[in-house]
Each structure stands twice: as structure tokens, then as C-alpha cells.
Motif scaffolding. Structure first.
Motif, mmCIF file in Angstrom:
data_model
loop_
_atom_site.group_PDB
_atom_site.id
_atom_site.type_symbol
_atom_site.label_atom_id
_atom_site.label_comp_id
_atom_site.label_asym_id
_atom_site.label_seq_id
_atom_site.Cartn_x
_atom_site.Cartn_y
_atom_site.Cartn_z
ATOM 1 N N LEU A 261 0.806 -1.225 0.000
ATOM 2 C CA LEU A 261 0.000 0.000 0.000
ATOM 3 C C LEU A 261 0.839 1.276 0.000
ATOM 4 O O LEU A 261 0.292 2.364 -0.194
ATOM 5 C CB LEU A 261 -0.929 0.009 1.221
ATOM 6 N N GLY A 262 2.126 1.146 0.271
ATOM 7 C CA GLY A 262 2.978 2.334 0.331
ATOM 8 C C GLY A 262 2.727 3.191 1.542
ATOM 9 O O GLY A 262 3.040 4.389 1.542
ATOM 10 N N GLU A 263 2.156 2.601 2.615
ATOM 11 C CA GLU A 263 1.910 3.342 3.855
ATOM 12 C C GLU A 263 3.172 3.306 4.709
ATOM 13 O O GLU A 263 3.626 2.236 5.118
ATOM 14 C CB GLU A 263 0.746 2.725 4.635
ATOM 15 N N HIS A 264 3.724 4.475 4.966
ATOM 16 C CA HIS A 264 4.955 4.557 5.751
ATOM 17 C C HIS A 264 4.685 5.366 7.019
ATOM 18 O O HIS A 264 4.167 6.477 6.956
ATOM 19 C CB HIS A 264 6.072 5.205 4.931
ATOM 20 N N LEU A 265 5.032 4.775 8.152
ATOM 21 C CA LEU A 265 4.810 5.429 9.437
ATOM 22 C C LEU A 265 6.019 6.263 9.834
ATOM 23 O O LEU A 265 7.145 6.004 9.414
ATOM 24 C CB LEU A 265 4.534 4.380 10.515
ATOM 25 N N ALA A 266 5.757 7.280 10.656
ATOM 26 C CA ALA A 266 6.828 8.136 11.160
ATOM 27 C C ALA A 266 7.613 7.403 12.250
ATOM 28 O O ALA A 266 7.163 6.392 12.804
ATOM 29 C CB ALA A 266 6.238 9.432 11.722
ATOM 30 N N LEU A 267 8.810 7.923 12.556
ATOM 31 C CA LEU A 267 9.661 7.308 13.575
ATOM 32 C C LEU A 267 8.940 7.233 14.917
ATOM 33 O O LEU A 267 9.056 6.241 15.652
ATOM 34 C CB LEU A 267 10.960 8.106 13.716
ATOM 35 N N ARG A 268 8.171 8.293 15.233
ATOM 36 C CA ARG A 268 7.429 8.298 16.491
ATOM 37 C C ARG A 268 6.465 7.116 16.567
ATOM 38 O O ARG A 268 6.326 6.475 17.609
ATOM 39 C CB ARG A 268 6.672 9.623 16.610
ATOM 40 N N GLN A 269 5.808 6.810 15.443
ATOM 41 C CA GLN A 269 4.853 5.708 15.437
ATOM 42 C C GLN A 269 5.543 4.356 15.543
ATOM 43 O O GLN A 269 5.072 3.455 16.237
ATOM 44 C CB GLN A 269 3.998 5.780 14.170
ATOM 45 N N TRP A 270 6.667 4.200 14.834
ATOM 46 C CA TRP A 270 7.422 2.944 14.954
ATOM 47 C C TRP A 270 7.914 2.752 16.387
ATOM 48 O O TRP A 270 7.945 1.628 16.904
ATOM 49 C CB TRP A 270 8.595 2.923 13.985
ATOM 50 N N THR A 271 8.290 3.850 17.044
ATOM 51 C CA THR A 271 8.690 3.769 18.452
ATOM 52 C C THR A 271 7.515 3.310 19.317
ATOM 53 O O THR A 271 7.667 2.462 20.193
ATOM 54 C CB THR A 271 9.199 5.130 18.948
ATOM 55 N N GLY A 272 6.331 3.881 19.053
ATOM 56 C CA GLY A 272 5.138 3.471 19.784
ATOM 57 C C GLY A 272 4.799 2.008 19.566
ATOM 58 O O GLY A 272 4.402 1.300 20.499
ATOM 59 N N ILE A 273 4.962 1.539 18.320
ATOM 60 C CA ILE A 273 4.714 0.131 18.018
ATOM 61 C C ILE A 273 5.658 -0.757 18.817
ATOM 62 O O ILE A 273 5.249 -1.764 19.413
ATOM 63 C CB ILE A 273 4.872 -0.133 16.505
ATOM 64 N N ALA A 274 6.940 -0.372 18.859
ATOM 65 C CA ALA A 274 7.921 -1.165 19.606
ATOM 66 C C ALA A 274 7.581 -1.200 21.098
ATOM 67 O O ALA A 274 7.649 -2.259 21.737
ATOM 68 C CB ALA A 274 9.320 -0.585 19.393
ATOM 69 N N VAL A 275 7.194 -0.045 21.650
ATOM 70 C CA VAL A 275 6.840 0.023 23.077
ATOM 71 C C VAL A 275 5.619 -0.838 23.370
ATOM 72 O O VAL A 275 5.589 -1.604 24.347
ATOM 73 C CB VAL A 275 6.576 1.486 23.504
ATOM 74 N N LEU A 276 4.609 -0.732 22.512
ATOM 75 C CA LEU A 276 3.377 -1.475 22.745
ATOM 76 C C LEU A 276 3.583 -2.973 22.580
ATOM 77 O O LEU A 276 3.070 -3.782 23.362
ATOM 78 C CB LEU A 276 2.298 -0.979 21.790
ATOM 79 N N LEU A 277 4.328 -3.373 21.559
ATOM 80 C CA LEU A 277 4.603 -4.795 21.372
ATOM 81 C C LEU A 277 5.367 -5.366 22.564
ATOM 82 O O LEU A 277 5.081 -6.473 23.032
ATOM 83 C CB LEU A 277 5.391 -5.021 20.079
#
Length: 302
Positions: A261-277
Motif C-alpha cells: 500500500l505504500g503506507e509509511h509510518l513516522a519514527l514516532r509511530q514505529w517507536t510506539g509500536i515497539a513500546v506497545l509490542l
């Protein structure tokens, strides 16, 4: 050494159905995202459930004569089907309105709710890791929804989180269906969801194109396989532990959304994903958070 080796060999096969479910759930989520670009989300939800029911009915018809269905199973089956159906409706709505990885991530906070429901309803221990994971998970969610495309639709965020709460209840109900053929459990979910969504799907009905029909069948078949494998996995694992394995779906969905889909998340969101996982992986008694908490408690009591 002799005590730990058999434990590994027993647990690995138990988790294999859950990891297989992760792959098919990610494929389902991707197909939903693509389909809801042109079809109403409620119609996609209906077709996902109805077509999945058609796929699973022959297996249910084969399993039913060999299984003695007693009255005590109706409650867990109805709860699992109703909670799962509401979770699916909210989840598909969230997918249609949010970036795919964000919607999937919000839905997969369900291990925290599964742990809470299992503690209340089943008496499963609520470890220190679970308690400490909640504020971390909230931090991760706030980081993720603070990125582009999410803050403008607070309702979609609530739908994603609401789907997680209902999914947690559905996963907990599965623990009361141990030994029930997976085909019967999946058919119950699909039947209830079809009934819930049919009136609304009819009100906004759009005739699918040939390509959309293909996508709907991909969605239905992948979800049937995912639900079947999920039900098998929950038979032998604790509700909280089993739903934690499902977090692999988040990573797979993130990769698919970026590649397809070409959806790219910002660094802040990837950080949130890592924290939540990481937070949702800490619900076990032997998790790092739980062991750290026990260490602090011992030190304070000295």
C-alpha cells in the motif's frame, strides 16, 4: 536439562497454529484495507463472515455428528460469537479509516484485555507483568495515534481500541470451549456476525465487481484459516499467553502495508509500536517486567 528439554518440544507444536493464524490474519487485514477503498466496510464485514461460513459449513457438518454438544457450551459459544462479531465490525471500520498498521496495532492490544478478563472470569493469575504493562501500552498507543493520519479521526481510534476489548472477551470465552471442534466455533462466529451485519450491509449495498469478488474470497478464506488455527491454539494455551503470540500479526501487517500500500509510518509511530509490542509481551509470570518487580519487592522487604 532433562526437565527443560521436553517442555520446549511440547510448547512449540502448541504455538504453531497460532503463528499460522498470524499470517492469515495479516492477509485478511490487507484484503480488508484494499476492499474498503471501494466497498462499505460493513458490507465487507458481512461478506467476510457469510463466505467464511460457506467455507466452514462442510467441516462443521462432518464434526457435528461425532461431537456431543452439551448445554454448558452454549454460554461460552454465544459470548465468543457475539464478542467476536462486534470486535470484527469495529476492527474493519478502523481498518477502513486508519493506516493499516495503526488499526492492526490498536486491535492487538487485546492481550491486555484478555489477561484482565481471564483473571476475572477464569481465575487465571494476573501477574505483576500485566499490571506494569498497562501504562507502557498506553504510552505506546499515544505515540502511535499521534502520527500522521490518525489524530484527525479520534472515532476510528476508539473503534480500534474497542475492537481490542471485545476481542479480549472473545479470546477468554474460547477457553471455555476446549475440546469443541474448531469448525463449530468458527461457524458460530460467522453466523452471528452475518446476522448482525446483514441489515446494515443491505442498506448501503454496492454490487462487487469481479476483482472485488476475488478480494472478498481471499478475505473469507484467509480469515477462515486464521480463525480455525486460532481456535486450535487457544485450546492448549492460557488466554493471555496465546493472544500475545498473535502480536506477530502487527509486524506482518506493517510490512505488508509498506510493501503493497505504500503506507509509511513516522519514527514516532514505529517507536510506539515497539513500546506497545514489548509491553504486551510482558504479561507472563516469567517476563522481564514481572521478574524486575519481584526483585524490587524482595529488595524493599529486606
Amino acid at each position: 536439562h532433562r526437565r527443560t528439554h521436553p517442555r520446549v518440544t511440547r510448547n512449540t507444536p502448541q504455538n504453531l497454529p497460532l503463528y499460522g493464524a498470524c499470517v492469515f490474519f495479516a492477509i485478511m487485514a490487507l484484503s480488508v484495507k484494499v476492499l474498503t477503498h471501494t466497498l462499505p466496510a460493513i458490507e465487507v464485514t458481512f461478506y467476510r463472515s457469510f463466505l467464511c461460513l460457506l467455507v466452514m459449513l462442510p467441516f462443521a457438518a462432518s464434526d457435528l455428528p461425532t461431537y456431543k454438544f452439551h448445554r454448558g457450551l452454549w454460554g461460552p459459544l454465544l459470548l465468543r460469537s457475539l464478542a467476536g462479531g462486534l470486535a470484527m465490525i469495529a476492527y474493519f471500520q478502523a481498518i477502513s479509516r486508519l493506516p493499516l498498521a495503526t488499526a492492526v496495532l490498536l486491535n492487538y492490544t487485546s492481550p491486555l484485555w484478555a489477561a484482565l478478563f481471564a483473571w476475572v472470569a477464569l481465575g487465571e493469575a494476573l501477574s505483576a507483568g500485566v499490571v506494569l504493562a498497562y501504562p507502557l501500552a498506553l504510552t505506546g498507543v499515544l505515540l502511535v495515534v499521534g502520527g500522521p493520519g490518525a489524530t484527525s479521526d479520534f472515532g476510528a481510534i476508539l473503534l480500534g481500541l474497542g475492537s481490542a476489548v471485545m476481542a479480549g472477551a472473545a479470546y477468554t470465552a474460547l477457553r471455555g470451549l476446549r475440546g469443541t471442534p474448531a469448525s463449530l466455533v468458527v461457524c458460530g462466529l460467522c453466523l452471528v456476525t452475518s446476522l448482525l451485519t446483514a441489515p446494515h450491509a443491505l442498506a448501503s449495498y454496492q454490487t462487487p465487481t469481479q476483482g472485488e469478488w476475488a478480494g472478498l474470497w481471499v478475505c473469507a478464506v484467509s480469515s477462515a484459516l486464521a480463525q480455525y488455527l486460532l481456535t486450535l491454539g487457544f485450546r492448549s494455551c492460557k488466554a493471555a499467553s496465546a493472544s500475545t503470540v498473535g502480536l506477530a500479526t502487527v509486524a506482518i501487517s506493517g510490512l505488508l502495508s509498506a510493501a503493497v500500500l505504500g503506507e509509511h509510518l513516522a519514527l514516532r509511530q514505529w517507536t510506539g509500536i515497539a513500546v506497545l509490542l514489548w509491553a504486551t509481551s510482558q504479561i507472563g509470570k516469567r517476563s522481564l517486567l514481572a521478574r524486575t518487580f519481584r526483585g524490587w519487592r524482595v529488595a524493599l522487604l529486606r
